[in-house]
Design an enzyme around this catalytic site. Structure first.
Site, short mmCIF file in Angstrom:
data_model
loop_
_atom_site.label_atom_id
_atom_site.label_comp_id
_atom_site.label_asym_id
_atom_site.label_seq_id
_atom_site.Cartn_x
_atom_site.Cartn_y
_atom_site.Cartn_z
N ARG A 117 0.82 -1.21 0.00
CA ARG A 117 0.00 0.00 0.00
C ARG A 117 0.85 1.27 0.00
O ARG A 117 0.41 2.31 0.45
CB ARG A 117 -0.98 0.03 1.18
CG ARG A 117 -2.07 -1.04 1.10
CD ARG A 117 -3.05 -0.89 2.23
NE ARG A 117 -4.01 -1.98 2.25
CZ ARG A 117 -4.76 -2.31 3.29
NH1 ARG A 117 -4.68 -1.60 4.40
NH2 ARG A 117 -5.60 -3.32 3.23
N ARG A 149 -2.68 6.27 0.01
CA ARG A 149 -3.28 7.25 0.90
C ARG A 149 -2.32 8.03 1.78
O ARG A 149 -2.67 9.11 2.26
CB ARG A 149 -4.31 6.55 1.79
CG ARG A 149 -5.42 5.87 1.01
CD ARG A 149 -6.23 4.94 1.89
NE ARG A 149 -5.43 3.84 2.37
CZ ARG A 149 -5.87 2.93 3.23
NH1 ARG A 149 -7.11 3.03 3.70
NH2 ARG A 149 -5.10 1.94 3.64
N ARG A 176 -6.16 12.30 -6.58
CA ARG A 176 -7.41 11.54 -6.50
C ARG A 176 -8.66 12.39 -6.25
O ARG A 176 -9.78 11.87 -6.27
CB ARG A 176 -7.30 10.52 -5.35
CG ARG A 176 -6.71 9.17 -5.71
CD ARG A 176 -7.67 8.27 -6.47
NE ARG A 176 -9.00 8.25 -5.90
CZ ARG A 176 -9.37 7.52 -4.86
NH1 ARG A 176 -8.49 6.74 -4.25
NH2 ARG A 176 -10.61 7.56 -4.42
N ASP A 199 -6.86 -2.68 -7.30
CA ASP A 199 -7.58 -3.28 -6.17
C ASP A 199 -7.97 -4.69 -6.53
O ASP A 199 -8.22 -5.00 -7.70
CB ASP A 199 -8.83 -2.46 -5.81
CG ASP A 199 -9.40 -2.87 -4.47
OD1 ASP A 199 -10.21 -3.83 -4.43
OD2 ASP A 199 -9.03 -2.27 -3.45
N TYR A 242 -15.60 -11.66 0.42
CA TYR A 242 -16.30 -10.42 0.09
C TYR A 242 -17.63 -10.70 -0.60
O TYR A 242 -18.65 -10.07 -0.32
CB TYR A 242 -15.44 -9.54 -0.81
CG TYR A 242 -14.42 -8.71 -0.07
CD1 TYR A 242 -14.81 -7.80 0.90
CD2 TYR A 242 -13.06 -8.81 -0.36
CE1 TYR A 242 -13.87 -7.03 1.58
CE2 TYR A 242 -12.12 -8.05 0.30
CZ TYR A 242 -12.53 -7.16 1.27
OH TYR A 242 -11.60 -6.39 1.94
#
Length: 371
Positions: free
Chosen positions: A37, A41, A50, A86, A172
């Site tokens: 990651r 972020r 973004r 993703d 999921y």
């Protein structure tokens, strides 16, 4: 199948990089480091880029996905780029209704919990991805071109492609979104093993095609993430999950390249969260390197794996917020324990938290490279 001669591995651009050497079990003079990651972020340049763009839209915008992938390589000097995407991207492209909800994660339009619902899902043909993945393929191509302009170690900085393991995708789908214990997925595994097997086989085909496409387009290594496998017993993982994960990796295992008269395979990494008791089986599904989360010391992991498997990990993400002297000692301890393996790639024992100070990551890279 041989990779195209222009592929970074086949062209010799990344074959001798620190990362690829370590994944082959050949310990380089300088230990390689990158962060799961890292593309995202924690970086202000990422957040600025973004603004106004939903996560999955960003993943499917080749120029944006490529730029986000390159940002941490430029800033931190890490030894690998990890492709910005993703694990649910192939689900969306094959026709599953899914969005990534900020602060929550992937959420499905409808959960898949009955045999009939699974039948309807698996009727979606994974072969659609051969054309639907073109935005991903283009993003990889742009990224590989960009990485050749960033100093590597030596040659070009390698790109790591990734995909979600079938159990995590199935969890999921069955839960309808994130879950603490994945109890519905685990219940389906036992209450209707035939339906579960169909679901896992379909997930393996979808995510396997996603991973293969990244490698063919220029990724120099492939990593399979099983974020939720830690909720499983060893028996359940071995019987109900490992065969599907092995099927995913078969999509990459036939990809080879020849350099100086020697044929090489594309290195494969397998990582799971909370999977200390599953490490041996996770390696046996077809991984060259095993990623270890922060719960299991690397020397313990190496012993469990027989002492001959390259390892990746496993800085505790929580330590990123500690005073530098505490974090420095932790990183040094991780590296000392990593010496027990034939080769070691320093990474986090999970992903970079969004609140992380980017300068801390850069400082870790400098520390690892100076050891």
């Amino acid at each position: 199948m041989h990779l195209d001669s222009r592929h970074p591995l086949a062209a010799g651009l990344t074959h001798d990089s620190r990362l690829i050497r370590a994944y082959r079990g050949d310990r380089p003079d300088v230990t390689p480091v990158w962060f799961m990651r890292q593309a995202g972020r924690s970086l202000p340049e990422y957040r600025e880029l973004r603004v106004g763009t939903a996560m999955l839209d960003a993943c499917l915008n080749p120029e944006m996905a490529s730029e986000i992938t390159l940002q941490p390589v430029r800033r931190h000097g890490v030894d690998a780029a990890v492709f910005f995407s993703d694990i649910v991207v192939p689900l969306k492209l094959v026709g599953v209704g899914v969005e990534i909800v900020p602060g929550r994660g992937p959420v499905m339009d409808a959960a898949v919990r009955t045999s009939d619902e699974i039948d309807a899902l698996v009727a979606l043909d994974p072969a659609q991805l051969d054309t639907a993945l073109e935005p991903v393929i283009e993003a990889v191509r742009l990224t590989v071109e960009g990485l050749q302009g960033i100093p590597g170690a030596p040659g070009a900085t390698p790109l790591v492609g990734f995909a979600g393991a079938p159990f995590t995708l199935a969890a999921y789908l069955v839960e309808g979104g994130p879950s603490k214990d994945h109890i519905r997925a685990r219940a389906l595994m036992h209450s209707d093993p035939v339906a579960w097997s169909r679901l896992m086989a379909w997930c393996a085909e979808v995510t396997g095609r996603f991973l293969r496409a990244q490698v063919l387009a220029g990724a120099s290594a492939a990593q399979l993430f099983d974020s939720w496998a830690g909720s499983l017993s060893l028996e359940d993982y071995t019987e109900h999950v490992a065969p599907a994960s092995a099927r995913v990796l078969e999509h990459v295992h036939d990809l080879e390249y020849e350099l100086d008269g020697v044929t090489h395979s594309v290195p494969v990494v397998h990582f799971g969260v909370g999977t200390g008791e599953l490490l041996t089986t996770m390696h046996e599904v077809g991984a060259d390197t095993v990623g270890v989360d922060y719960r299991t010391p690397l020397d313990v992991a190496s012993e469990r794996l027989g002492g001959d498997v390259p390892l990746q990990g496993n800085i505790d993400p929580a330590q990123l917020f500690a005073p530098w002297d505490v974090l420095e000692e932790h990183v040094n301890d991780v590296m000392r324990r990593g010496d027990s393996a034939p080769a070691h790639v320093v990474n986090l024992g999970h992903g970079v938290p969004p609140e992380t100070d980017p300068d801390v990551l850069s400082r870790i890279v400098q520390l690892v490279h100076s050891r």
